[in-house]
Enzyme design. Structure first.
Site, short mmCIF file in Angstrom:
data_model
loop_
_atom_site.label_atom_id
_atom_site.label_comp_id
_atom_site.label_asym_id
_atom_site.label_seq_id
_atom_site.Cartn_x
_atom_site.Cartn_y
_atom_site.Cartn_z
CD GLU A 120 0.71 -0.28 3.09
OE1 GLU A 120 1.55 0.32 3.79
OE2 GLU A 120 0.76 -1.50 2.88
CG ASP A 121 4.65 0.66 1.41
OD1 ASP A 121 4.48 0.09 0.30
OD2 ASP A 121 5.23 0.12 2.36
CG ASN A 122 5.40 1.04 -4.86
OD1 ASN A 122 4.70 0.93 -5.85
ND2 ASN A 122 6.69 1.34 -4.94
#
Length: 455
Positions: free
Chosen positions: A275-277
């Site tokens: 999710e961060d990317n």
């Protein structure tokens, strides 16, 4: 008599063409590596104190620090404490756990009582918006945060006291730039890892992440032609995240179509494992904003995650993942050695000796830039041994990762789908393969001598 030049001469051109292509590719790789090394020297060897560190509280933007917790990560107390000791006058800390039996709760409560002047609270209870447990754990903290600027930082990360102030400096810098520049939507920190004593798998991962990975990460973010973010420690604005949905389509193209009905904000990213990317990519592509790297690092005590990351990434950027073996030291140097031997008669053994010595020197220079000091003498040979093993295992690890779509995270199994989305699968993730045994050993909590407990 006429000579037939086509069949006799054309085949000999192909080795020459391939040799030239191999040399060009080798030069490109070295250019990227040297750019990363140069960026490391210029950005990380001097870390000035931000003027925001001593500014009045009402003169700086407020920041909500969101830390998702799950169990006892290595050095958890020290990791969390590093956010309580930030040299910044206006922030709050929100520590979130999925349930009230989580082992991290006593550590969180101990820190809150140790630092009564820091605004901090614990959020208990997840809100399921997708298969990603980290996102589910963060949704309530995300919604209840007081400030627009959010610093989402993993529980396995520790940071220097000046990190927040320097990061806010970068996040706000483009708003005052003359001439105006594209606004910074996200500030991230390059991971710098430490491995537990005695765990070979983590030593190999440490040698990779602190050298070759960091070198490429710095170079790609210096060129800034595409989003490239590892989400261990990121700052961004909630108001920006509320405008994106993870489609990676420019917002001007989605305001009047079916994407308007898609969830926006953090909940939209619960279907992704990385999710961060995806958040970083959404801010980049959907809002046409940019990222920036702070001069700080995200210190991380690690386990094995290389296979997992390749399996996720191949569903997000397949072409780059397929090309990855050609960026590896052994394959790239072998291609260059064969090319030089064919074109100029350079002895292969001589070229490889010079190449590997130079490649290692650059990698150790990157390590020194990020660490702030040279590799300690008592660790030098063990680190170089792990570095050599990593180079030898790079291709086998890549093949192992490409042969499956299943990943194990926090003891649960997931199947990676199109565009990096995931779905849960049956099983508890206790597969006993070699790499998994290393990963499970390295994730065991190892308290430091100064251990704290709930009272």
């Amino acid at each position: 008599m006429e000579t037939q030049s086509g069949p006799d001469h054309n085949p000999s051109l192909f080795p020459v063409i391939f040799a030239i292509i191999g040399l060009v590719w080798y030069v490109v790789l070295w250019s990227i590596g040297l750019l990363g090394c140069r960026t490391g020297r210029r950005r990380y060897r001097i870390r000035p104190r931000s003027p925001l560190a001593t500014a009045p509280p009402d003169s700086v933007p407020g920041v909500s620090i969101l830390r998702p917790l799950k169990g006892l990560d290595a050095n958890l107390y020290e990791n969390l404490e590093s956010t309580f000791t930030q040299e910044y006058p206006n922030f709050e800390i929100m520590l979130s756990v999925a349930d009230d039996q989580d082992q991290a709760l006593p550590v969180a409560r101990d820190l809150i009582s140790k630092y009564p002047r820091v605004t901090a609270r614990i959020i208990i209870g997840e809100e399921v918006v997708g298969v990603n447990p980290k996102v589910n754990n963060l949704v309530r903290s995300y919604r209840e945060a007081t400030h627009d600027i959010l610093w989402v930082i993993d529980s396995g990360i520790s940071v220097a006291p000046g990190t927040l102030a320097r990061s806010v400096d970068l996040l706000e810098s483009s708003t005052h730039a003359r001439p105006p520049k594209k606004r910074v939507a996200l500030v991230h920190h390059v991971p710098f890892v430490s491995a537990p004593e005695g765990f070979l798998g983590s030593r190999i991962e440490e040698a990779f992440l602190n050298t070759n990975h960091a070198k490429m990460y710095l170079a790609i973010n210096t060129v800034s032609i595409e989003s490239c973010v590892v989400g261990k420690s990121n700052l961004y604005r909630r108001s920006d995240l509320e405008r994106v949905n993870g489609s990676l389509k420019p917002r001007a193209h989605t305001e009047s179509d079916d994407d308007q009905d898609c969830p926006r904000g953090l909940a939209a990213f619960g279907k992704f494992l990385a999710e961060d990317n995806m958040i970083a990519s959404a801010l980049w592509h959907e809002l046409d904003l940019r990222h920036d790297l702070s001069c700080d690092v995200a210190h991380n005590a690690i386990g094995i995650m290389r296979v997992r990351w390749i399996r996720v990434r191949k569903h997000m950027i397949l072409a780059a993942t397929i090309m990855e073996p050609f960026t590896e030291n052994l394959l790239a140097s072998s291609i260059a050695a064969a090319s030089l031997r064919y074109l100029f008669g350079v002895p292969i053994w001589l070229f490889l000796v010079v190449h590997h010595a130079a490649w290692l020197w650059v990698d150790l220079d990157v390590y020194e830039s990020l660490a702030g000091h040279p590799l300690p003498a008592d660790r030098r040979w063990s680190f170089i041994t792990a570095w050599c093993l990593r180079e030898l295992l790079a291709l086998p690890i890549w093949f192992l990762a490409m042969l499956s779509n299943e990943v194990i995270w926090r003891g649960k199994k997931y199947e990676v789908l199109r565009a990096g989305e995931v779905k849960g699968t049956s099983g508890d993730g206790n597969h006993r393969g070699l790499f998994t045994r290393w990963r499970q050993q390295d994730s065991r909590y190892q308290p430091l001598p100064n251990n704290h407990s709930d009272t």
